[in-house]
Design a protein around this motif. Structure first.
Motif, PDB file in Angstrom:
ATOM      1  N   HIS A  26       0.911  -1.241   0.010  1.00 30.27           N
ATOM      2  CA  HIS A  26       0.179   0.128   0.111  1.00 30.27           C
ATOM      3  C   HIS A  26       0.867   1.184   0.092  1.00 30.27           C
ATOM      4  O   HIS A  26       0.562   2.274   0.800  1.00 30.27           O
ATOM      5  N   ILE A  27       1.931   1.335  -0.652  1.00 23.15           N
ATOM      6  CA  ILE A  27       2.805   2.380  -0.922  1.00 23.15           C
ATOM      7  C   ILE A  27       3.041   2.578  -2.386  1.00 23.15           C
ATOM      8  O   ILE A  27       2.709   1.725  -3.342  1.00 23.15           O
ATOM      9  N   SER A  28       3.698   3.694  -2.962  1.00 20.69           N
ATOM     10  CA  SER A  28       3.874   3.935  -4.209  1.00 20.69           C
ATOM     11  C   SER A  28       5.433   3.217  -4.572  1.00 20.69           C
ATOM     12  O   SER A  28       6.128   2.965  -3.688  1.00 20.69           O
ATOM     13  N   GLN A  29       5.659   2.963  -5.945  1.00 20.23           N
ATOM     14  CA  GLN A  29       6.755   2.339  -6.121  1.00 20.23           C
ATOM     15  C   GLN A  29       8.005   2.930  -5.793  1.00 20.23           C
ATOM     16  O   GLN A  29       9.099   2.507  -5.206  1.00 20.23           O
ATOM     17  N   PRO A  30       8.022   4.264  -5.841  1.00 21.41           N
ATOM     18  CA  PRO A  30       9.561   4.878  -5.884  1.00 21.41           C
ATOM     19  C   PRO A  30      10.081   4.791  -4.379  1.00 21.41           C
ATOM     20  O   PRO A  30      11.355   4.536  -3.941  1.00 21.41           O
ATOM     21  N   PRO A  31       9.207   5.098  -3.397  1.00 23.16           N
ATOM     22  CA  PRO A  31       9.792   4.750  -1.843  1.00 23.16           C
ATOM     23  C   PRO A  31      10.077   3.422  -1.562  1.00 23.16           C
ATOM     24  O   PRO A  31      11.082   3.215  -1.125  1.00 23.16           O
ATOM     25  N   LEU A  32       9.607   2.466  -2.230  1.00 19.50           N
ATOM     26  CA  LEU A  32       9.903   0.971  -2.122  1.00 19.50           C
ATOM     27  C   LEU A  32      11.113   0.969  -2.880  1.00 19.50           C
ATOM     28  O   LEU A  32      12.129   0.175  -2.269  1.00 19.50           O
ATOM     29  N   SER A  33      11.365   1.397  -4.230  1.00 19.64           N
ATOM     30  CA  SER A  33      12.680   1.170  -4.806  1.00 19.64           C
ATOM     31  C   SER A  33      13.913   1.843  -4.015  1.00 19.64           C
ATOM     32  O   SER A  33      14.741   1.151  -3.973  1.00 19.64           O
ATOM     33  N   GLN A  34      13.539   2.955  -3.184  1.00 14.82           N
ATOM     34  CA  GLN A  34      14.729   3.505  -2.503  1.00 14.82           C
ATOM     35  C   GLN A  34      14.842   2.791  -1.095  1.00 14.82           C
ATOM     36  O   GLN A  34      16.317   2.892  -0.927  1.00 14.82           O
ATOM     37  N   ARG A  35      13.939   2.305  -0.737  1.00 13.43           N
ATOM     38  CA  ARG A  35      14.316   1.332   0.399  1.00 13.43           C
ATOM     39  C   ARG A  35      15.204   0.313   0.121  1.00 13.43           C
ATOM     40  O   ARG A  35      15.935  -0.231   0.981  1.00 13.43           O
ATOM     41  N   ILE A  36      14.499  -0.411  -0.922  1.00 12.84           N
ATOM     42  CA  ILE A  36      15.382  -1.525  -1.349  1.00 12.84           C
ATOM     43  C   ILE A  36      16.843  -1.306  -1.507  1.00 12.84           C
ATOM     44  O   ILE A  36      17.872  -1.790  -1.065  1.00 12.84           O
ATOM     45  N   GLY A  37      16.967  -0.218  -2.434  1.00  9.03           N
ATOM     46  CA  GLY A  37      18.355   0.391  -2.581  1.00  9.03           C
ATOM     47  C   GLY A  37      19.132   0.649  -1.282  1.00  9.03           C
ATOM     48  O   GLY A  37      20.356   0.407  -1.201  1.00  9.03           O
ATOM     49  N   GLY A  38      18.550   1.332  -0.464  1.00 13.05           N
ATOM     50  CA  GLY A  38      19.073   1.677   0.901  1.00 13.05           C
ATOM     51  C   GLY A  38      19.684   0.231   1.667  1.00 13.05           C
ATOM     52  O   GLY A  38      20.505   0.425   2.452  1.00 13.05           O
ATOM     53  N   LEU A  39      18.682  -0.712   1.459  1.00 15.29           N
ATOM     54  CA  LEU A  39      19.076  -1.983   2.316  1.00 15.29           C
ATOM     55  C   LEU A  39      20.035  -2.623   1.691  1.00 15.29           C
ATOM     56  O   LEU A  39      21.068  -2.894   2.203  1.00 15.29           O
ATOM     57  N   GLU A  40      20.438  -2.485   0.352  1.00 17.72           N
ATOM     58  CA  GLU A  40      21.532  -2.937  -0.336  1.00 17.72           C
ATOM     59  C   GLU A  40      22.718  -2.211  -0.083  1.00 17.72           C
ATOM     60  O   GLU A  40      23.888  -2.741   0.227  1.00 17.72           O
ATOM     61  N   ARG A  41      22.778  -1.082   0.252  1.00 21.29           N
ATOM     62  CA  ARG A  41      23.784  -0.083   0.625  1.00 21.29           C
ATOM     63  C   ARG A  41      24.171  -0.700   1.879  1.00 21.29           C
ATOM     64  O   ARG A  41      25.515  -0.780   2.238  1.00 21.29           O
ATOM     65  N   LYS A  42      23.134  -0.723   2.734  1.00 21.45           N
ATOM     66  CA  LYS A  42      23.720  -1.063   4.531  1.00 21.45           C
ATOM     67  C   LYS A  42      24.201  -2.585   4.545  1.00 21.45           C
ATOM     68  O   LYS A  42      25.369  -2.478   5.104  1.00 21.45           O
ATOM     69  N   LEU A  43      23.734  -3.334   3.514  1.00 17.52           N
ATOM     70  CA  LEU A  43      24.266  -4.895   3.634  1.00 17.52           C
ATOM     71  C   LEU A  43      25.974  -4.773   2.614  1.00 17.52           C
ATOM     72  O   LEU A  43      26.437  -5.630   2.778  1.00 17.52           O
ATOM     73  N   GLY A  44      25.713  -3.790   1.647  1.00 16.52           N
ATOM     74  CA  GLY A  44      27.040  -3.937   0.809  1.00 16.52           C
ATOM     75  C   GLY A  44      26.938  -4.935  -0.362  1.00 16.52           C
ATOM     76  O   GLY A  44      27.907  -5.505  -0.648  1.00 16.52           O
ATOM     77  N   VAL A  45      25.724  -5.300  -0.565  1.00 18.58           N
ATOM     78  CA  VAL A  45      25.623  -6.464  -1.533  1.00 18.58           C
ATOM     79  C   VAL A  45      24.385  -6.140  -2.420  1.00 18.58           C
ATOM     80  O   VAL A  45      23.345  -5.473  -1.726  1.00 18.58           O
ATOM     81  N   ARG A  52      13.463  -6.106 -17.408  1.00 20.33           N
ATOM     82  CA  ARG A  52      12.363  -5.620 -17.837  1.00 20.33           C
ATOM     83  C   ARG A  52      11.000  -6.149 -17.345  1.00 20.33           C
ATOM     84  O   ARG A  52       9.988  -5.702 -16.931  1.00 20.33           O
ATOM     85  N   GLY A  53      11.150  -7.597 -17.103  1.00 14.91           N
ATOM     86  CA  GLY A  53      10.097  -8.406 -16.725  1.00 14.91           C
ATOM     87  C   GLY A  53       9.805  -8.764 -15.229  1.00 14.91           C
ATOM     88  O   GLY A  53       8.915  -9.055 -14.726  1.00 14.91           O
ATOM     89  N   GLY A  54      10.895  -7.959 -14.247  1.00 16.81           N
ATOM     90  CA  GLY A  54      10.582  -8.134 -12.930  1.00 16.81           C
ATOM     91  C   GLY A  54      12.016  -8.126 -12.335  1.00 16.81           C
ATOM     92  O   GLY A  54      13.017  -7.614 -12.883  1.00 16.81           O
ATOM     93  N   VAL A  55      12.115  -8.939 -11.320  1.00 15.75           N
ATOM     94  CA  VAL A  55      13.242  -8.994 -10.581  1.00 15.75           C
ATOM     95  C   VAL A  55      13.477 -10.490 -10.190  1.00 15.75           C
ATOM     96  O   VAL A  55      12.602 -11.232 -10.081  1.00 15.75           O
ATOM     97  N   SER A  56      14.728 -10.747  -9.857  1.00 14.91           N
ATOM     98  CA  SER A  56      15.152 -11.945  -9.629  1.00 14.91           C
ATOM     99  C   SER A  56      16.155 -11.957  -8.439  1.00 14.91           C
ATOM    100  O   SER A  56      16.901 -10.880  -8.240  1.00 14.91           O
ATOM    101  N   LEU A  57      16.123 -13.006  -7.488  1.00 11.58           N
ATOM    102  CA  LEU A  57      16.997 -12.779  -6.357  1.00 11.58           C
ATOM    103  C   LEU A  57      18.331 -13.096  -6.607  1.00 11.58           C
ATOM    104  O   LEU A  57      18.724 -13.990  -7.548  1.00 11.58           O
ATOM    105  N   THR A  58      19.325 -12.427  -6.114  1.00  7.64           N
ATOM    106  CA  THR A  58      20.872 -12.852  -6.343  1.00  7.64           C
ATOM    107  C   THR A  58      21.180 -13.937  -5.228  1.00  7.64           C
ATOM    108  O   THR A  58      20.060 -14.282  -4.372  1.00  7.64           O
ATOM    109  N   ALA A  59      22.150 -14.489  -5.153  1.00 11.77           N
ATOM    110  CA  ALA A  59      22.638 -15.218  -4.257  1.00 11.77           C
ATOM    111  C   ALA A  59      22.533 -14.849  -2.867  1.00 11.77           C
ATOM    112  O   ALA A  59      22.147 -15.497  -1.894  1.00 11.77           O
ATOM    113  N   ALA A  60      23.021 -13.622  -2.569  1.00  9.25           N
ATOM    114  CA  ALA A  60      22.634 -12.767  -1.326  1.00  9.25           C
ATOM    115  C   ALA A  60      21.142 -12.864  -0.985  1.00  9.25           C
ATOM    116  O   ALA A  60      20.723 -13.046   0.110  1.00  9.25           O
TER     117      ALA A  60
END
Length: 304
Positions: A26-45, A52-60
């Motif tokens: 129940h949020i818009s996409q930009p804040p979600l993308s920002q939060r995921i990006g921030g989480l990746e920066r916190k973890l360093g991975v 284009r069709g979506g996302v897939s999980l990395t090993a991390a």
């Protein structure tokens, strides 16, 4: 990481799409993308491969996914447990009761209704004299006590409230001259040996019975002191003497004992509930609300 990070990560990992994950949260996409990006920066991975069709999980991301689920499930469980405890739906309640209480319909009924309403609450039941119940209430060994009327309670520390008033009956041997009568005055027992409750019984019944006898014009000849009503009835069955018991004790099927209603004014005994003043336990409050109904305007029963 915080819980919002994990919730955002889990939504994206399960939906495999930022737009659908944003709708789920129940949020818009930009804040979600920002939060995921921030989480990746916190973890360093990187946690996701974007396409284009979506996302897939990395090993991390694949390594984090089951742990994120466990943490969020534990959080939800912790919240549920805290809420249940706050509503008195879990926990325990330690209840004391006098020896005559199981013969009354009152105690079994309240216990049965409480178990049906709050099955996850553990009830610890202990049969104790009234004095011992009061002592353990003050020492936090009990939460609630079913006692007979007593003058020994410290009303600055405890709350006492009458739950039921029972008539007193005379218990006599079946061979007694009055055994065939249904109702008598106490004065007709003036010449009988009396079995009386000891002072250690702590219910105030000893003083009450002595006062009733004085009111009837005699002082009883006491031949035996007892601590509990069932013991008194057993001694009546043995022919030791007569005694006074609560009306509910007629449910005690003891051979050679007859119960006679007393016509004397004031020949009754109160069942009293006692608990500590200021005890805010939700479990206790629920039991008191069941026994008495919620106190008007409090919204919190009788435990305040």
């Amino acid at each position: 990481m915080d819980m919002q990070d994990l919730r955002a990560f889990l939504a994206v990992a399960e939906e495999r799409h930022f737009s659908r994950a944003a709708q789920r949260l129940h949020i818009s996409q930009p804040p979600l993308s920002q939060r995921i990006g921030g989480l990746e920066r916190k973890l360093g991975v990187r946690l996701f491969e974007r396409g284009r069709g979506g996302v897939s999980l990395t090993a991390a991301g694949a390594a984090l996914l089951p742990q994120a689920r466990v943490v969020l499930q534990q959080l939800a469980r912790a919240q549920e447990l805290a809420q249940r405890a706050g509503r008195g739906q879990s926990g325990q309640l330690s209840i004391g009761f006098a020896g005559s209480m199981p013969f009354s319909e009152l105690l079994p009924r309240l216990l049965s209704e409480f178990r049906r309403a709050w099955p996850a609450v553990q009830l610890q039941l202990r049969q104790l004299s009234s004095n011992e119940q009061l002592r353990q209430l003050q020492e936090h060994g009990l939460d609630l006590a079913f006692i007979r009327s007593t003058s020994g309670a410290d009303d600055t520390a405890l709350r006492l409230r009458v739950l039921q008033r029972e008539p007193l009956y005379a218990a006599v041997h079946s061979g007694h001259a009055l055994a065939g009568l249904g109702r008598v005055s106490l004065s007709r027992l003036r010449d009988d040996p009396f079995i009386l409750y000891s002072r250690e019984f702590g219910s105030g019944l000893r003083e009450q019975i002595l006062a009733l006898c004085q009111q009837a014009g005699f002082s009883p000849q006491v031949v035996q002191d007892v601590h509990e009503m069932p013991t008194l009835i057993s001694l009546v069955s043995a022919g030791i003497g007569v005694g006074l018991v609560a009306a509910s004790m007629q449910r005690a099927s003891v051979p050679q004992v007859r119960y006679l209603e007393l016509s004397d004014p004031g020949a009754s005994t109160d069942v009293v509930l006692a608990w500590r003043r200021g005890d805010a336990s939700p479990v206790l409050r629920n039991f008191l609300d069941l026994a008495f109904g919620p106190e008007p305007g409090s919204g919190a029963g009788a435990g305040a």
